[in-house]
Design a protein around this motif. Sequence first.
Motif, PDB file in Angstrom:
ATOM      1  N   LEU A 141      -3.831  17.039   8.298  1.00  0.00           N
ATOM      2  CA  LEU A 141      -2.991  16.043   7.623  1.00  0.00           C
ATOM      3  C   LEU A 141      -2.272  15.159   8.640  1.00  0.00           C
ATOM      4  O   LEU A 141      -2.148  13.945   8.457  1.00  0.00           O
ATOM      5  N   MET A 142      -1.808  15.761   9.721  1.00  0.00           N
ATOM      6  CA  MET A 142      -1.130  14.987  10.761  1.00  0.00           C
ATOM      7  C   MET A 142      -2.086  13.980  11.409  1.00  0.00           C
ATOM      8  O   MET A 142      -1.706  12.843  11.686  1.00  0.00           O
ATOM      9  N   LEU A 143      -3.328  14.394  11.634  1.00  0.00           N
ATOM     10  CA  LEU A 143      -4.323  13.477  12.204  1.00  0.00           C
ATOM     11  C   LEU A 143      -4.621  12.318  11.258  1.00  0.00           C
ATOM     12  O   LEU A 143      -5.057  11.250  11.688  1.00  0.00           O
ATOM     13  N   ALA A 144      -4.394  12.547   9.957  1.00  0.00           N
ATOM     14  CA  ALA A 144      -4.567  11.482   8.965  1.00  0.00           C
ATOM     15  C   ALA A 144      -3.313  10.618   8.835  1.00  0.00           C
ATOM     16  O   ALA A 144      -3.265   9.707   8.001  1.00  0.00           O
ATOM     17  N   GLY A 145      -2.296  10.908   9.651  1.00  0.00           N
ATOM     18  CA  GLY A 145      -1.063  10.115   9.612  1.00  0.00           C
ATOM     19  C   GLY A 145      -0.100  10.516   8.519  1.00  0.00           C
ATOM     20  O   GLY A 145       0.840   9.784   8.205  1.00  0.00           O
ATOM     21  N   ILE A 146      -0.317  11.699   7.919  1.00  0.00           N
ATOM     22  CA  ILE A 146       0.510  12.156   6.797  1.00  0.00           C
ATOM     23  C   ILE A 146       1.730  12.911   7.323  1.00  0.00           C
ATOM     24  O   ILE A 146       1.607  13.829   8.137  1.00  0.00           O
ATOM     25  N   ARG A 147       2.912  12.537   6.832  1.00  0.00           N
ATOM     26  CA  ARG A 147       4.140  13.200   7.278  1.00  0.00           C
ATOM     27  C   ARG A 147       4.891  13.906   6.150  1.00  0.00           C
ATOM     28  O   ARG A 147       5.707  14.787   6.407  1.00  0.00           O
ATOM     29  N   MET A 190       0.847  -1.183   0.000  1.00  0.00           N
ATOM     30  CA  MET A 190       0.000   0.000   0.000  1.00  0.00           C
ATOM     31  C   MET A 190       0.891   1.244   0.000  1.00  0.00           C
ATOM     32  O   MET A 190       1.690   1.449   0.911  1.00  0.00           O
ATOM     33  N   THR A 191       0.785   2.055  -1.067  1.00  0.00           N
ATOM     34  CA  THR A 191       1.618   3.249  -1.179  1.00  0.00           C
ATOM     35  C   THR A 191       1.203   4.287  -0.141  1.00  0.00           C
ATOM     36  O   THR A 191       0.022   4.556   0.039  1.00  0.00           O
ATOM     37  N   GLN A 192       2.198   4.868   0.524  1.00  0.00           N
ATOM     38  CA  GLN A 192       1.921   5.866   1.560  1.00  0.00           C
ATOM     39  C   GLN A 192       1.346   7.142   0.928  1.00  0.00           C
ATOM     40  O   GLN A 192       1.905   7.687  -0.015  1.00  0.00           O
ATOM     41  N   ARG A 193       0.237   7.585   1.448  1.00  0.00           N
ATOM     42  CA  ARG A 193      -0.415   8.799   0.944  1.00  0.00           C
ATOM     43  C   ARG A 193       0.394  10.031   1.332  1.00  0.00           C
ATOM     44  O   ARG A 193       0.972  10.102   2.418  1.00  0.00           O
ATOM     45  N   LYS A 194       0.434  11.011   0.448  1.00  0.00           N
ATOM     46  CA  LYS A 194       1.129  12.274   0.724  1.00  0.00           C
ATOM     47  C   LYS A 194       0.118  13.415   0.849  1.00  0.00           C
ATOM     48  O   LYS A 194      -1.004  13.311   0.370  1.00  0.00           O
ATOM     49  N   GLY A 195       0.543  14.475   1.489  1.00  0.00           N
ATOM     50  CA  GLY A 195      -0.346  15.607   1.730  1.00  0.00           C
ATOM     51  C   GLY A 195      -0.017  16.818   0.865  1.00  0.00           C
ATOM     52  O   GLY A 195       1.145  17.035   0.511  1.00  0.00           O
ATOM     53  N   ILE A 196      -1.056  17.571   0.540  1.00  0.00           N
ATOM     54  CA  ILE A 196      -0.901  18.836  -0.185  1.00  0.00           C
ATOM     55  C   ILE A 196      -1.703  19.896   0.561  1.00  0.00           C
ATOM     56  O   ILE A 196      -2.858  19.662   0.927  1.00  0.00           O
ATOM     57  N   ILE A 197      -1.095  21.051   0.790  1.00  0.00           N
ATOM     58  CA  ILE A 197      -1.841  22.192   1.312  1.00  0.00           C
ATOM     59  C   ILE A 197      -1.758  23.308   0.284  1.00  0.00           C
ATOM     60  O   ILE A 197      -0.656  23.746  -0.087  1.00  0.00           O
ATOM     61  N   LEU A 198      -2.916  23.732  -0.200  1.00  0.00           N
ATOM     62  CA  LEU A 198      -2.956  24.821  -1.176  1.00  0.00           C
ATOM     63  C   LEU A 198      -3.110  26.127  -0.406  1.00  0.00           C
ATOM     64  O   LEU A 198      -4.170  26.430   0.140  1.00  0.00           O
ATOM     65  N   ALA A 199      -2.012  26.872  -0.341  1.00  0.00           N
ATOM     66  CA  ALA A 199      -1.981  28.119   0.431  1.00  0.00           C
ATOM     67  C   ALA A 199      -1.566  29.280  -0.464  1.00  0.00           C
ATOM     68  O   ALA A 199      -0.776  30.142  -0.075  1.00  0.00           O
ATOM     69  N   GLY A 200      -2.112  29.291  -1.684  1.00  0.00           N
ATOM     70  CA  GLY A 200      -1.803  30.371  -2.619  1.00  0.00           C
ATOM     71  C   GLY A 200      -2.891  31.435  -2.588  1.00  0.00           C
ATOM     72  O   GLY A 200      -3.504  31.695  -1.556  1.00  0.00           O
ATOM     73  N   GLY A 201      -3.156  32.006  -3.738  1.00  0.00           N
ATOM     74  CA  GLY A 201      -4.215  33.010  -3.826  1.00  0.00           C
ATOM     75  C   GLY A 201      -3.791  34.355  -3.270  1.00  0.00           C
ATOM     76  O   GLY A 201      -2.778  34.478  -2.585  1.00  0.00           O
ATOM     77  N   SER A 202      -4.606  35.367  -3.569  1.00  0.00           N
ATOM     78  CA  SER A 202      -4.267  36.735  -3.159  1.00  0.00           C
ATOM     79  C   SER A 202      -5.079  37.220  -1.968  1.00  0.00           C
ATOM     80  O   SER A 202      -4.811  38.289  -1.427  1.00  0.00           O
ATOM     81  N   GLY A 203      -6.096  36.452  -1.559  1.00  0.00           N
ATOM     82  CA  GLY A 203      -6.866  36.817  -0.370  1.00  0.00           C
ATOM     83  C   GLY A 203      -7.573  38.154  -0.466  1.00  0.00           C
ATOM     84  O   GLY A 203      -7.681  38.885   0.519  1.00  0.00           O
ATOM     85  N   THR A 204      -8.086  38.471  -1.673  1.00  0.00           N
ATOM     86  CA  THR A 204      -8.679  39.800  -1.876  1.00  0.00           C
ATOM     87  C   THR A 204      -9.905  40.048  -0.999  1.00  0.00           C
ATOM     88  O   THR A 204     -10.202  41.198  -0.672  1.00  0.00           O
ATOM     89  N   ARG A 205     -10.600  38.982  -0.594  1.00  0.00           N
ATOM     90  CA  ARG A 205     -11.785  39.176   0.256  1.00  0.00           C
ATOM     91  C   ARG A 205     -11.399  39.611   1.667  1.00  0.00           C
ATOM     92  O   ARG A 205     -12.256  40.027   2.443  1.00  0.00           O
TER      93      ARG A 205
END
Length: 293
Positions: A44-50, A1-16
């Motif tokens: 992600l950590m609670l999901a076991g992702i490192r 079973m391949t270990q799942r990896k995490g992604i956090i999308l923290a881009g954008g300009s936050g105009t709102r």
Amino acid sequence: MTQRKGIILAGGSGTRLYPLTMGVSKQLMPVYDKPMIYYPISVLMLAGIREIALITTPQDQDQFRRLLGDGSQWGLSFTYIVQPSPDGLAQAYLLAEEFLNGAPSVMVLGDNIFFGHGLPDMLARADSKQVGGTVFGYRVADPERYGVVAFDVTGQVQEIIEKPQVPPSNYAVTGIYFLDGEAPARARDIKPSDRGELEIVTLLETYLKDNTLDVETMGRGYAWLDTGTHASLLDAGNFVRTLAQRQGQQVGCLEEIAYEQDWIDTEKMREHAQTFRKTEYGHYLASLIVEGD
């Protein structure tokens, strides 16, 4: 079973959130006593992702690096990826393709906060599914602002509709996406929407057509907070503060999760508590240390 990896999308300009975010990333804004980015990392950590990829704008990346480093202080490994322009949530899978290297992933949006006693179990169920994807539906009062799940009479998911004028249900798709290793290839095949973006809903539809997308509904015992406006940012901070003061428990405490998972030892935990010794946060960390370990 391949270990799942995490992604956090923290881009954008936050105009709102202007003028707050004219000089700093939205995901670095405070949510009570921690930067906003701590909360999706904690999920992600609670999901076991490192192994986690942090996708940021070019101008914000140095600030994220200064705050988070390489992640090793929590037993994690961070890879930083630049998003040159915000071209849709599904673009994250193209940007992270080399990082994923065929592995399944879980993506969390950088401005989403999740809370609930059953969260680790819910995440573990989604993680155990190797083929297809899992997303989470949450009941909201204003579904027209979100991607909304349409169910048939048997409760099976028929489609997910982005910002519908007449919502087919009150269940919005939250900002956690468990997808298999095919996600980057599928993202490459989808066409940009009318607003020129690679929409996450369009990507999810490809799984739905193959009958491999599960939508798990989050019940009353969960909180999902989207911190994209001034009011919701304040609400999120008050929510976290109330839990901390009433229950004496932290939300999104990375050191606590790492310590409980044995990703950091007692000595490392003492270092963290010492760093924050002048704050309630530091006192909380000190209270978690089990003497004799």
